[in-house]
Design an enzyme around this catalytic site. Structure first.
Site, PDB file in Angstrom:
ATOM      1  N   GLY A 377      38.677  33.428  38.348  1.00 20.77           N
ATOM      2  CA  GLY A 377      39.576  33.766  37.246  1.00 20.77           C
ATOM      3  C   GLY A 377      40.300  35.073  37.489  1.00 20.77           C
ATOM      4  N   GLN A 378      41.295  35.312  36.639  1.00 22.49           N
ATOM      5  CA  GLN A 378      42.106  36.529  36.713  1.00 22.49           C
ATOM      6  C   GLN A 378      41.943  37.275  35.407  1.00 22.49           C
ATOM      7  OE1 GLN A 378      44.140  37.489  39.380  1.00 22.49           O
ATOM      8  NE2 GLN A 378      44.524  39.429  38.326  1.00 22.49           N
ATOM      9  N   GLY A 379      41.559  38.553  35.469  1.00 23.12           N
ATOM     10  CA  GLY A 379      41.343  39.344  34.266  1.00 23.12           C
ATOM     11  C   GLY A 379      42.268  40.536  34.188  1.00 23.12           C
ATOM     12  N   GLY A 380      42.110  41.301  33.091  1.00 21.22           N
ATOM     13  CA  GLY A 380      42.940  42.464  32.893  1.00 21.22           C
ATOM     14  C   GLY A 380      42.683  43.548  33.913  1.00 21.22           C
ATOM     15  N   GLY A 382      41.331  42.869  37.125  1.00 27.16           N
ATOM     16  CA  GLY A 382      41.345  42.381  38.490  1.00 27.16           C
ATOM     17  C   GLY A 382      41.011  40.904  38.560  1.00 27.16           C
ATOM     18  N   VAL A 384      38.273  37.723  39.856  1.00 22.99           N
ATOM     19  CA  VAL A 384      36.859  37.411  40.051  1.00 22.99           C
ATOM     20  C   VAL A 384      36.735  36.241  41.021  1.00 22.99           C
ATOM     21  CG1 VAL A 384      34.703  36.775  38.922  1.00 22.99           C
ATOM     22  CG2 VAL A 384      36.363  38.202  37.716  1.00 22.99           C
ATOM     23  N   LYS A 399      33.816  40.846  41.183  1.00 23.17           N
ATOM     24  CA  LYS A 399      35.022  41.276  40.467  1.00 23.17           C
ATOM     25  C   LYS A 399      35.720  42.352  41.292  1.00 23.17           C
ATOM     26  CE  LYS A 399      34.934  42.381  36.009  1.00 23.17           C
ATOM     27  NZ  LYS A 399      34.760  43.226  34.781  1.00 23.17           N
ATOM     28  N   ASP A 494      33.700  46.275  22.965  1.00 23.57           N
ATOM     29  CA  ASP A 494      34.574  45.140  23.299  1.00 23.57           C
ATOM     30  C   ASP A 494      33.819  43.818  23.191  1.00 23.57           C
ATOM     31  OD1 ASP A 494      37.059  44.138  23.880  1.00 23.57           O
ATOM     32  OD2 ASP A 494      36.848  44.306  26.044  1.00 23.57           O
TER      33      ASP A 494
END
Length: 690
Positions: A377-380, A382, A384, A399, A494
């Protein structure tokens, strides 16, 4: 390169043109306040002069913002969206009296119209359209505040009951305040209906009205309040000559500039660029002894000179000195900041290596992730990737923090220092990390079932209610461990469905500690700099201290929002729902459950599973607006472990009145704190499914 003389000539010509318009508009404004027009009558008012005017009067008579509406007995004026009766005008004191129409009728139970408020908490007329009204200021320092409460207020309170507006479940009160209807003055079960100023600066002190009855307060309000208006000290001939001579001097200055700039020498160009405004000043100095020119004339001249000269000065300064200096400072700052971040991370990691998870080289990370082949996946922060630790063949999630992401050195240290020392069944385990210059990575235990959001927001029901309650209990235990189980209190900041991961057996684990902070246990005060989180889950006190201090209760609020999404199987804030009353799920489900509790027929509540109701009620307790009204995480665990019997409904956790404000209104108000924006949803949908 182009001709620099032509460029600078264009700059000055443009500035002279712009400020010619400024001068004309300024003269027009003075002329607009001209009192040379014929006085007129309006309603019961006689001898009315500018700045007031009637509809259809010539443009030079009065100001449009002060236009009066006239009938046989009344004079009215529009302020903001409201219409007020003008009862008297005092030209000596530069103010006029206005009365809210609701208080000038035969009604025995008047109430100000909420959408016609024309004044702020500190007396300024809250209007920018039409422009003239932004100068209007009420002379009253005091407000009469009306509130609607869901239950009665103690008799010894400053609240005075308004029996004629009250009903069985709706109690209306009025009180006198210096600041108006403030959040701090309201009881938790009350909502502000309206507030209106009264009297003028010589009115009785508000403390004298504290013990007054409702009838006495209404009697004072019905007399209206005073509003100031600008004073004109110029006559028609002065304003006309002001406009004529300013235009004359500006035309002379432009001619002088063109004449000098037509020469090819540096001297001529310098005179054109720097002496144009001096020539203008010499022109207006010739009229300095003219008795027609007073304060408006001087003000316009100074404005024109300042706005022409100052930009040219800063242009030269920035072109030859500040621009190179700014570039050098920026490069030096970027280098210094990069070195500071790298040095801080390295110093921390040398200590962490002895007590924390394994530190890997970047080449090891490449090998573990099989050259970043399997992207999860792509996160805020970077990307993973799935990986494997050898020997042993243990699957992990890697990550990779991108260099241009929002994750700075402080966030990286925060995640490693907090999660690296935690060993709990409901908290994700950090197995290793990498930091080589700006190349950083975090190695977690692999969660094959991904994050909770893809299950609870699915169109098909993924879990039974027993399993959902079990998952909620596991999340609560993980958060409580962060708050109470470590040497230092860890605040996550969060908590949301995306940051709850599920292992092979769907055991929940709290993850993503990039925003977490360490604080001494038992310390209820957290600095304001900790204000962070995801829109839709962030607690109100993270935005305004009027709701309480930032503490572990901030995580409780986020957990409550998570519980409601688990129970509802949808995002809490969804304006696209078919029924607008269901756009904000917490408000809608609260209404359904309270209807059932009150004995009313609620088909929705009747069809709800008892565990669904339990999750909703616990969630509503957790999202109380004031932090002191929420339970602790240990108390939440006790409730989730117990049965559903005896579980009571909390008070309404929203700033809206049950009797007069609809759920959709509550949604719009609460959206500032809890609504998930389209941009936030797009980021959440792209983040990793570790």
């Amino acid at each position: 390169m182009g001709n620099p003389g032509a460029f600078h000539r264009s700059i000055t010509l443009q500035s002279l043109t712009v400020f010619s318009l400024v001068a004309v508009l300024a003269a027009d404004h003075v002329q607009g306040l001209d009192d040379g027009c014929t006085p007129f009558s309006c309603g019961h008012l006689q001898d009315i002069r500018p700045p007031f005017r009637r509809r259809g009067d010539p443009g030079e008579c009065g100001v449009e913002a002060y236009e009066l509406g006239c009938t046989s007995s009344k004079a009215t004026i529009h302020i903001n969206t409201g219409t007020y009766y003008v009862t008297a005008i005092n030209y000596t004191g530069s103010y006029f009296w206005v009365v809210d129409p609701n208080f000038n009728t035969s009604s025995n139970c008047p109430l100000p119209q909420r959408n016609h408020l024309a004044y702020g908490y500190f007396g300024e007329i809250d209007s920018v359209s039409p422009p003239g009204l932004r100068y209007l200021v009420t002379q009253s320092y005091y407000r009469a505040c009306f509130a609607n409460c869901s239950r009665a207020v103690a008799k010894n309170s400053a609240y005075k009951p308004v029996a004629c507006l009250s009903a069985k479940n709706s109690h209306v009160y009025v009180w006198v305040s210096y600041y108006g209807c403030m959040v701090e003055d309201l009881e938790p079960y009350c909502g502000c209906l309206a507030n209106i100023p009264f009297g003028n600066e010589y009115s009785p002190d508000w403390l004298q009205l504290q013990n007054a009855s409702y009838a006495d307060i209404i009697q004072v309000i019905s007399k209206g309040f005073t509003v100031q208006f600008p004073v004109d000290t110029t006559g028609p001939s002065a304003s006309m000559k002001l406009r004529k001579n300013i235009n004359l001097c500006l035309n002379n200055s432009i001619s002088y500039f063109k004449e000098q700039s037509s020469g090819a020498s540096i001297v001529n160009w310098t005179h054109a660029f720097f002496w144009s405004e001096v020539h203008f000043l010499e022109c207006v100095t010739q009229y300095s002894n003219d008795h027609y020119y007073t304060t408006p004339f001087v003000l316009v001249v100074v404005t024109i000179l300042s706005v022409i000269a100052v930009p040219k000065f800063f242009f030269v300064l920035c072109r030859f000195l500040l621009a190179p200096l700014a570039v050098w400072i920026f490069l030096a700052y970027k280098y210094w900041k990069t070195r500071i971040i790298i040095d801080a991370v390295e110093k921390f990691l040398r200590i962490q290596q002895m007590i924390g998870p394994t530190r890997y080289a970047y080449t090891d990370i490449v090998a573990i992730s099989s050259h970043f082949r399997d992207k999860l996946g792509q996160g805020g922060y970077g990307t993973v990737y799935k990986g494997m630790l050898l020997p042993g063949g243990v699957h992990v999630a890697v990550k990779m923090l991108e260099g241009n992401s929002n994750c700075n050195g402080e966030d990286f240290i925060s995640e490693v220092s907090t999660i690296g020392r935690i060993h709990h069944v409901n908290v994700v385990r950090l197995m290793g990390f990498c930091s080589e210059e700006m190349q950083r990575a975090l190695v977690y235990e692999y969660m094959p079932n991904g994050s909770l959001d893809k299950y609870i927001f699915s169109t098909e029901k993924s879990f039974s209610w027993d399993k959902l309650n079990e998952i909620a209990l596991g999340i609560a235990r993980g958060i409580n461990y962060l708050h109470q189980g470590c040497d230092m209190q860890i605040l996550h900041f969060d908590i949301k469905p995306h940051n709850i991961l599920l292992d092979n057996n769907f055991v929940p684990k709290v993850a993503d500690f990039g925003l977490a902070k360490l604080y001494p246990r038992g310390d209820s005060f957290v600095p304001l700099s900790a204000m962070r989180g995801t829109v839709g889950y962030i607690a109100p006190e993270m935005i305004s201290r009027s709701f309480g201090v930032i503490s572990s209760k901030s995580d409780v609020y986020s957990f409550g929002m998570l519980l409601l999404e688990m129970a509802g199987g949808r995002r809490n804030a969804d304006p696209n729902m078919g029924s607008s009353s269901q756009a904000y799920y917490p408000s809608w489900v609260y209404d359904q459950l309270t209807r059932e509790e009150a004995g009313e027929i609620s088909p929705v509540a009747a069809d709800m599973h008892e565990l669904e109701k339990k999750l909703c009620v616990v969630g509503l307790w957790c999202i109380q607006m004031r932090s002191r009204d929420r339970p602790t995480m240990s108390e939440v665990i006790e409730i989730l472990e117990a049965g559903v019997d005896g579980l009571q409904m909390p008070s309404r956790p929203f700033f809206c009145d049950e009797g007069h404000i609809h759920v959709e209104d509550s949604y719009h108000f609460t959206s500032e704190l809890t609504a998930v924006s389209e941009e936030e949803l797009s980021v959440v949908s792209e983040e990793n499914d570790v």
